[in-house]
Scaffold this motif. Structure first.
Motif, PDB file in Angstrom:
ATOM      1  N   PRO A  18      -5.449  40.450 -44.411  1.00 35.14           N
ATOM      2  CA  PRO A  18      -5.878  40.345 -45.801  1.00 35.14           C
ATOM      3  C   PRO A  18      -4.689  40.089 -46.715  1.00 35.14           C
ATOM      4  N   THR A  19      -4.902  39.293 -47.730  1.00 36.02           N
ATOM      5  CA  THR A  19      -3.804  38.955 -48.639  1.00 36.02           C
ATOM      6  C   THR A  19      -3.182  40.197 -49.242  1.00 36.02           C
ATOM      7  N   GLY A  20      -4.001  41.178 -49.538  1.00 35.84           N
ATOM      8  CA  GLY A  20      -3.496  42.414 -50.127  1.00 35.84           C
ATOM      9  C   GLY A  20      -3.042  43.442 -49.119  1.00 35.84           C
ATOM     10  N   TRP A  21      -2.988  43.086 -47.840  1.00 36.98           N
ATOM     11  CA  TRP A  21      -2.538  44.017 -46.793  1.00 36.98           C
ATOM     12  C   TRP A  21      -1.105  44.424 -47.093  1.00 36.98           C
ATOM     13  N   ASN A  22      -0.882  45.702 -47.336  1.00 37.93           N
ATOM     14  CA  ASN A  22       0.418  46.137 -47.863  1.00 37.93           C
ATOM     15  C   ASN A  22       1.465  46.416 -46.789  1.00 37.93           C
ATOM     16  N   GLN A  23       1.230  45.935 -45.579  1.00 39.35           N
ATOM     17  CA  GLN A  23       2.219  46.062 -44.523  1.00 39.35           C
ATOM     18  C   GLN A  23       2.803  44.689 -44.204  1.00 39.35           C
ATOM     19  N   LYS A  24       4.088  44.644 -43.948  1.00 45.04           N
ATOM     20  CA  LYS A  24       4.724  43.403 -43.552  1.00 45.04           C
ATOM     21  C   LYS A  24       4.237  43.005 -42.164  1.00 45.04           C
ATOM     22  N   VAL A  25       3.911  41.732 -41.994  1.00 45.92           N
ATOM     23  CA  VAL A  25       3.499  41.218 -40.692  1.00 45.92           C
ATOM     24  C   VAL A  25       4.431  40.079 -40.309  1.00 45.92           C
ATOM     25  N   GLU A  26       5.013  40.178 -39.121  1.00 41.84           N
ATOM     26  CA  GLU A  26       5.957  39.168 -38.667  1.00 41.84           C
ATOM     27  C   GLU A  26       5.500  38.575 -37.339  1.00 41.84           C
ATOM     28  N   ASN A  27       6.024  37.399 -37.042  1.00 43.86           N
ATOM     29  CA  ASN A  27       5.776  36.789 -35.743  1.00 43.86           C
ATOM     30  C   ASN A  27       6.432  37.600 -34.638  1.00 43.86           C
ATOM     31  N   ILE A  28       5.951  37.409 -33.417  1.00 45.63           N
ATOM     32  CA  ILE A  28       6.536  38.067 -32.247  1.00 45.63           C
ATOM     33  C   ILE A  28       7.642  37.199 -31.667  1.00 45.63           C
ATOM     34  N   GLU A  29       7.369  35.884 -31.547  1.00 46.04           N
ATOM     35  CA  GLU A  29       8.278  34.978 -30.848  1.00 46.04           C
ATOM     36  C   GLU A  29       8.459  33.669 -31.628  1.00 46.04           C
ATOM     37  N   ASP A  30       8.848  33.761 -32.887  1.00 45.12           N
ATOM     38  CA  ASP A  30       9.156  32.591 -33.715  1.00 45.12           C
ATOM     39  C   ASP A  30       7.950  31.705 -33.983  1.00 45.12           C
ATOM     40  N   GLY A  31       6.744  32.194 -33.745  1.00 42.31           N
ATOM     41  CA  GLY A  31       5.554  31.446 -34.108  1.00 42.31           C
ATOM     42  C   GLY A  31       5.236  30.272 -33.210  1.00 42.31           C
ATOM     43  N   GLU A  86       5.261  28.953 -39.213  1.00 44.15           N
ATOM     44  CA  GLU A  86       6.036  29.953 -39.949  1.00 44.15           C
ATOM     45  C   GLU A  86       5.063  30.905 -40.637  1.00 44.15           C
ATOM     46  N   LEU A  87       5.368  32.188 -40.603  1.00 42.65           N
ATOM     47  CA  LEU A  87       4.534  33.195 -41.249  1.00 42.65           C
ATOM     48  C   LEU A  87       5.379  34.003 -42.220  1.00 42.65           C
ATOM     49  N   ASP A  88       4.874  34.119 -43.436  1.00 43.60           N
ATOM     50  CA  ASP A  88       5.548  34.931 -44.447  1.00 43.60           C
ATOM     51  C   ASP A  88       4.503  35.828 -45.099  1.00 43.60           C
ATOM     52  N   HIS A  89       4.428  37.068 -44.636  1.00 46.77           N
ATOM     53  CA  HIS A  89       3.556  38.073 -45.254  1.00 46.77           C
ATOM     54  C   HIS A  89       4.371  39.349 -45.428  1.00 46.77           C
ATOM     55  N   PRO A  90       5.053  39.466 -46.580  1.00 46.24           N
ATOM     56  CA  PRO A  90       5.934  40.626 -46.795  1.00 46.24           C
ATOM     57  C   PRO A  90       5.190  41.888 -47.208  1.00 46.24           C
ATOM     58  N   GLY A  91       3.855  41.800 -47.331  1.00 46.32           N
ATOM     59  CA  GLY A  91       3.103  42.958 -47.807  1.00 46.32           C
ATOM     60  C   GLY A  91       3.124  43.103 -49.301  1.00 46.32           C
ATOM     61  N   GLU A  92       3.291  41.979 -50.005  1.00 45.57           N
ATOM     62  CA  GLU A  92       3.413  42.012 -51.463  1.00 45.57           C
ATOM     63  C   GLU A  92       2.388  41.105 -52.136  1.00 45.57           C
ATOM     64  N   GLY A  93       1.236  40.894 -51.485  1.00 43.23           N
ATOM     65  CA  GLY A  93       0.145  40.200 -52.161  1.00 43.23           C
ATOM     66  C   GLY A  93       0.052  38.712 -51.932  1.00 43.23           C
ATOM     67  N   TYR A  94       0.725  38.181 -50.940  1.00 41.22           N
ATOM     68  CA  TYR A  94       0.540  36.770 -50.613  1.00 41.22           C
ATOM     69  C   TYR A  94       0.824  36.563 -49.129  1.00 41.22           C
ATOM     70  N   THR A  95       0.327  35.441 -48.601  1.00 41.34           N
ATOM     71  CA  THR A  95       0.611  35.048 -47.222  1.00 41.34           C
ATOM     72  C   THR A  95       0.846  33.547 -47.189  1.00 41.34           C
TER      73      THR A  95
END
Length: 625
Positions: free
Chosen positions: A150-163, A197-206
């Motif tokens: 979810p866009t508002g998911w407040n946890q950082k989500v990162e790739n496992i193996e460079d996507g 590339e994935l950028d979801h820092p947990g700050e309201g955007y993905t």
């Protein structure tokens, strides 16, 4: 010059801005815009320094209408780039066009001219703005079994193996986003040398968007990403589109079809997976070597004892099973591959192994071996450095991670020869295999090799791995490998792991995002997937029960070779359900409450499964479709 160019098909419209190369896509009432900060670019290397050059840095840029009998769009040509006021030899085209049959939007990167080794990554097309912080607005990623963020998911989500596609970051080479019930799916139709590339820092955007890497030092071939934009959709809708895409490619092969080729598939369906070992031998060079307790580095069980344990399981009511045997080679598990014969002499050698295979045949259990044709051990009898993978700099990568210690990587060009050599040798001694596990083939990166005598692209590597699967299958042997990368699914009957992605690592922890069964929504009726039937097991989110995941996904379970009545009974519940639904399509998955703990799946025969991860409860029912 025009500020922008517009082309359309039905309700879909694309506006392409000439100056900054931005793309806006209109579908129904939804407008999809590039993230404002994004600029199409290429990462290049020159004189051992990395540079980022923008598409719009080209001194010569031209645009023309692109119209064919099947679509309409715009072709752009870029040439005359420079770094530090020195010209570099790069030119390319981009095509953006709408397929007037399916309303798909194609983004194609076409290399025209490039100096070998200069381009390291192409980052195009860009991410769409996705920042409405609502739980029903989410990004869909086929990260292992699958997740939504979810866009508002407040946890950082990162790739496992460079996507990279065809790794744990992307069992399937696609992703998507859903916003206000509108969405898109992006499918990489040329996935062998790319990722996201994935950028979801947990700050309201993905932000999620593709990148393309060289093949054997150059971009070499056209790269393509296909988008389909939808209204009134969810992650189930995206899975149905990808499933249809795979079917149209001809690579969707069901278990029923596989059973026509090998009737053992029918015996596999609903069988518990007994994963057991013969010999563990950890050498001092391995990172797993226990210096404090040297006795822990050796563990031996004879073939005869394993046969007796299987007879015991049969007497306790385990009528069918798939027996996967690790560590049967001469020096045990993960040692001296590919030179693993004769079988471990301490455990009984050829005669002991034949006794075990004959026992499995009498019990009507499927006997399968673990085998390895990528890790290439330096102490293997026939090790030849000239058959190892060579990187772009001419070096042979080495490591000493696994139990057998120092190793390189076998160039997959040679893997089919070793597979045939070993399997024919076992057959000549009367050892009848009904199953085989070719380790890591379906999860690790596709390799490329720069050796002058056996150059191999990642796509070539995939073809050689497929050749190994096909040989094994031609012998009437069930095929399997480690995880569920979908290039391998048409050639396998069983995949040993396809659980959910966890953090801080895949062994144990919380889920990355919210787990959803994307792989099963696409491929459930094509492959048998087992689950560990305990809480917080490998790939099972912390405190969640793998037993419930197995039921929810219509999969089979792992069964210990020394299982008691309780474990056998629990496994039977899972396997009985899997017997019923294994050849059925998973029609849908949904959450029944706001905690994500209550979930429901429905299969094409009408079977429904509801689970409650909070109460550790489940209901197996039926519904009219």
């Amino acid at each position: 010059m025009k500020e922008h160019i517009i082309f359309r098909s039905n309700d879909l419209k694309i506006k392409y801005y000439i100056k900054d190369l931005k793309v806006v896509i209109y579908n129904g009432n939804k407008e999809w815009n590039y993230v404002k900060s994004y600029k199409p670019h290429i990462e290049v290397e020159s004189n051992d320094k990395m540079y980022e050059i923008l598409f719009c840095d080209a001194r010569d840029i031209s645009h023309e209408e692109y119209r064919t009998g099947f679509g309409h769009g715009i072709r752009s040509t870029f040439s005359q780039f420079s770094i530090d006021k020195k010209d570099i030899d790069i030119s390319f085209e981009t095509n953006i066009w709408i397929d007037n049959t399916f309303n798909d939007v194609h983004f194609q990167f076409i290399p025209i001219k490039e100096s070998k080794g200069i381009i390291k990554k192409v980052v195009w097309p860009g991410p769409f703005e996705f920042n409405k912080p609502d739980r029903d607005n989410y990004t869909v990623l086929p990260m292992m079994q699958g997740c939504i963020i979810p866009t508002g998911w407040n946890q950082k989500v990162e790739n496992i193996e460079d996507g990279r596609y065809y790794t744990r970051d992307a069992y399937m080479p696609w992703w998507g986003q859903i916003e206000d019930n509108n969405g898109y799916i992006a499918i990489a139709s040329t996935p062998w040398d790319g990722g996201y590339e994935l950028d979801h820092p947990g700050e309201g955007y993905t932000n999620v968007y593709p990148y393309w890497e060289p093949s054997l030092g150059s971009i070499r071939y056209n790269r393509e990403l296909i988008y389909r934009f939808l209204v009134d959709c969810d992650y189930n809708s995206l899975c149905k589109i990808y499933k249809d895409y795979v079917k149209k490619k001809g690579s969707f092969i069901t278990l029923e079809e596989k059973n026509i080729r090998n009737s053992n598939v029918e015996k596999l369906i609903g069988s518990p997976i007994i994963h057991t070992n013969i010999y563990k031998h950890i050498v001092p060079e391995s990172i797993f070597y226990d210096k404090e307790n040297p006795s822990n580095n050796e563990e031996l069980t004879t073939f005869s004892k394993r046969a007796d344990q299987l007879k015991r399981l049969k007497s306790m009511g385990v009528e069918k099973a798939y027996v996967h045997l690790d560590g049967w080679g001469k020096m045990g598990y993960d040692n001296q591959h590919p030179d693993i014969l004769p079988p471990c002499e301490k455990a009984g050698g050829f005669d002991g192994m034949k006794e075990l295979t004959d026992t499995c045949k009498e019990l009507d259990y499927i006997f399968a071996t673990h085998d390895q044709y990528r890790d290439y051990y330096l102490d293997a009898e026939t090790f030849d450095i000239n058959q190892a993978v060579v990187d772009e700099k001419g070096d042979v990568d080495m490591e000493a991670t696994w139990e057998g210690g120092k190793q390189a990587y076998l160039c997959t060009t040679f893997a089919p020869y070793y597979v045939k050599r070993n399997f024919e040798a076992l057959k000549s001694r009367g050892i009848e295999l009904r199953g085989s596990y070719l380790d890591v083939f379906s999860v690790v990166n596709l390799d490329e090799c720069f050796h002058k005598e056996h150059k191999m692209s990642r796509r070539n590597c995939m073809c050689k791995r497929i050749e190994c699967f096909n040989y094994v299958s031609s012998e009437g042997i069930l095929t399997s490998s480690e995880e569920g990368c979908d290039w391998a699914i048409p050639y396998m009957n069983l995949v040993h792991h396809a659980p959910h992605a966890l953090y801080p690592n895949i062994d144990k922890g919380n889920a990355r995002g919210i787990p959803v069964p994307l792989l099963n929504l696409v491929y459930h009726d094509c492959i048998v997937i087992p689950w560990a039937l305990t809480k917080s097991a490998w790939g099972i989110p912390e405190s969640k029960d793998g037993f419930l995941y197995a039921l929810l996904n219509g999969g089979v379970g792992y069964l210990g070779v020394d299982a008691d009545k309780e474990e056998i009974g629990k496994n039977k519940i899972v396997c009985d359900l899997s017997t019923k639904v294994a050849t059925c399509e998973m029609i849908s998955h949904k959450f029944l409450d706001d905690t994500y703990n209550k979930q429901k799946t429905i299969f094409s025969d009408g079977t429904s499964i509801e689970v409650d991860f909070e109460k550790d409860d489940y209901i197996i029912g039926h519904c009219d479709l």
